[in-house]
Scaffold this motif. Structure first.
Motif, PDB file in Angstrom:
ATOM      1  N   GLU A  19      15.549 -10.518 -11.835  1.00  0.00           N
ATOM      2  CA  GLU A  19      15.457  -9.570 -10.724  1.00  0.00           C
ATOM      3  C   GLU A  19      14.043  -9.426 -10.188  1.00  0.00           C
ATOM      4  O   GLU A  19      13.829  -8.823  -9.138  1.00  0.00           O
ATOM      5  N   GLY A  22      11.474 -12.784  -6.125  1.00  0.00           N
ATOM      6  CA  GLY A  22      11.508 -12.177  -4.795  1.00  0.00           C
ATOM      7  C   GLY A  22      10.625 -10.948  -4.666  1.00  0.00           C
ATOM      8  O   GLY A  22      10.286 -10.537  -3.568  1.00  0.00           O
ATOM      9  N   ALA A  23      10.243 -10.363  -5.803  1.00  0.00           N
ATOM     10  CA  ALA A  23       9.355  -9.196  -5.778  1.00  0.00           C
ATOM     11  C   ALA A  23       7.924  -9.645  -5.458  1.00  0.00           C
ATOM     12  O   ALA A  23       7.585 -10.815  -5.594  1.00  0.00           O
ATOM     13  N   THR A  24       7.118  -8.679  -5.031  1.00  0.00           N
ATOM     14  CA  THR A  24       5.735  -8.986  -4.650  1.00  0.00           C
ATOM     15  C   THR A  24       4.752  -8.487  -5.698  1.00  0.00           C
ATOM     16  O   THR A  24       4.830  -7.345  -6.137  1.00  0.00           O
ATOM     17  N   ILE A  37       4.774 -13.567  -3.466  1.00  0.00           N
ATOM     18  CA  ILE A  37       6.167 -13.378  -3.874  1.00  0.00           C
ATOM     19  C   ILE A  37       6.475 -14.224  -5.099  1.00  0.00           C
ATOM     20  O   ILE A  37       6.240 -15.432  -5.114  1.00  0.00           O
ATOM     21  N   GLN A 104       0.765 -14.663  -0.099  1.00  0.00           N
ATOM     22  CA  GLN A 104       1.021 -13.927   1.139  1.00  0.00           C
ATOM     23  C   GLN A 104      -0.295 -13.414   1.710  1.00  0.00           C
ATOM     24  O   GLN A 104      -0.830 -13.965   2.646  1.00  0.00           O
ATOM     25  N   PRO A 154       9.309  -4.123  -4.868  1.00  0.00           N
ATOM     26  CA  PRO A 154      10.591  -4.831  -4.820  1.00  0.00           C
ATOM     27  C   PRO A 154      10.756  -5.644  -3.536  1.00  0.00           C
ATOM     28  O   PRO A 154      10.063  -5.413  -2.549  1.00  0.00           O
ATOM     29  N   THR A 155      11.702  -6.558  -3.576  1.00  0.00           N
ATOM     30  CA  THR A 155      12.063  -7.349  -2.408  1.00  0.00           C
ATOM     31  C   THR A 155      12.537  -6.431  -1.287  1.00  0.00           C
ATOM     32  O   THR A 155      13.343  -5.537  -1.517  1.00  0.00           O
ATOM     33  N   GLU A 156      12.039  -6.657  -0.085  1.00  0.00           N
ATOM     34  CA  GLU A 156      12.470  -5.836   1.049  1.00  0.00           C
ATOM     35  C   GLU A 156      13.773  -6.359   1.642  1.00  0.00           C
ATOM     36  O   GLU A 156      14.684  -5.601   1.940  1.00  0.00           O
ATOM     37  N   SER A 157      13.856  -7.674   1.795  1.00  0.00           N
ATOM     38  CA  SER A 157      15.063  -8.241   2.408  1.00  0.00           C
ATOM     39  C   SER A 157      16.236  -8.162   1.448  1.00  0.00           C
ATOM     40  O   SER A 157      16.084  -8.267   0.227  1.00  0.00           O
ATOM     41  N   LYS A 160      19.640 -12.561  -1.094  1.00  0.00           N
ATOM     42  CA  LYS A 160      19.376 -13.038  -2.453  1.00  0.00           C
ATOM     43  C   LYS A 160      19.286 -14.561  -2.455  1.00  0.00           C
ATOM     44  O   LYS A 160      20.205 -15.235  -2.002  1.00  0.00           O
ATOM     45  N   SER A 186      12.301 -23.923  -4.088  1.00  0.00           N
ATOM     46  CA  SER A 186      10.966 -23.458  -3.705  1.00  0.00           C
ATOM     47  C   SER A 186       9.940 -24.567  -3.892  1.00  0.00           C
ATOM     48  O   SER A 186       9.987 -25.322  -4.860  1.00  0.00           O
TER      49      SER A 186
END
Length: 197
Positions: A19, A22-24, A37, A104, A154-157, A160, A186
């Motif tokens: 989980e 995708g987090a920053t 990310i 980023q 956390p991931t904004e979008s 998944k 990736s």
DNA sequence: AGAGCGATGGCCT
DNA sequence: GGCCATCGCTCTA
């Protein structure tokens, strides 16, 4: 901007690792802010022969036994640092190793710290992430939920990405456990995930 | 593309 | 004395 709650980290490391993709990750220092990310991570459990915590508490690994959401930084091969997100409750030695990140913010600063231009190779390994983000022992055992110098968001979008589970890299014990997680396809990974039948 | 290897220091046996 | 949750260089193909 939302943030992680403590409970997120008080779970098994493999769940947290999945989980966290995708987090920053963000660091703030006098030189500037860097963010990226997370696209690759590994879980290390409390009863896991490959884990630093396997043989119990020591001076080096003590942060691994902190409460979930703390930060475990260690020196590896005498010259590089690696950063982990501690999982489960205080007293349980488990964590998630951050292995690769998509740069980023602060890309110029990362390039200067790394002595390298190539975006794909800037943070494509656990020690590269630490070098690019300026992470060393000064942040060992910091609370990622309280720190303004190193923290996660956390991931904004809602979308998944496809997650791949594969064998962990650079270990010699418990090599069969597929506790490495990465974003399929990736271009920022330390290595392509090898899928064995 | 992949194998081999040196750098370098802390920790464990 | 040996073993690392690594990286980047060099050599071979």
């Amino acid at each position: 901007m939302s943030s992680f709650k403590r409970n997120f980290f008080l779970r098994e490391p493999l769940t947290v690792a999945s989980e966290l993709l995708g987090a920053t990750l963000t660091t703030e220092s006098p030189e500037g802010r860097c963010s990226g990310i997370i696209v690759e991570a590994e879980a290390y459990g409390s009863a896991d022969p490959a884990s630093h915590s396997f043989r119990g508490l020591s001076k080096r690994n003590s942060a691994m036994f902190s409460n979930g959401g703390y930060c475990y930084v260690y020196l590896v091969y005498g010259m590089y640092y690696c950063v982990n997100v501690v999982t489960e409750k205080q007293g349980v030695g488990s964590a998630v190793l951050i292995r690769a990140v998509v740069p980023q913010q602060g890309i110029e600063l990362m390039q200067r710290r790394r002595g390298l231009e190539n975006i794909y190779k800037l943070c494509s390994g656990p020690a590269k992430v630490c070098q690019a983000f300026g992470i060393d022992l000064k942040w060992n055992n910091h609370d990622l939920l309280a720190s303004t110098e190193i923290f996660l968001t956390p991931t904004e979008s809602a979308k998944k990405a496809q997650i791949v589970f594969s064998e962990r890299i650079g270990i010699s014990r418990a090599v069969d456990k597929k506790w490495r997680v990465s974003i399929a396809d990736s271009k920022f990974l330390s290595r392509k995930a090898v899928l064995k039948s």
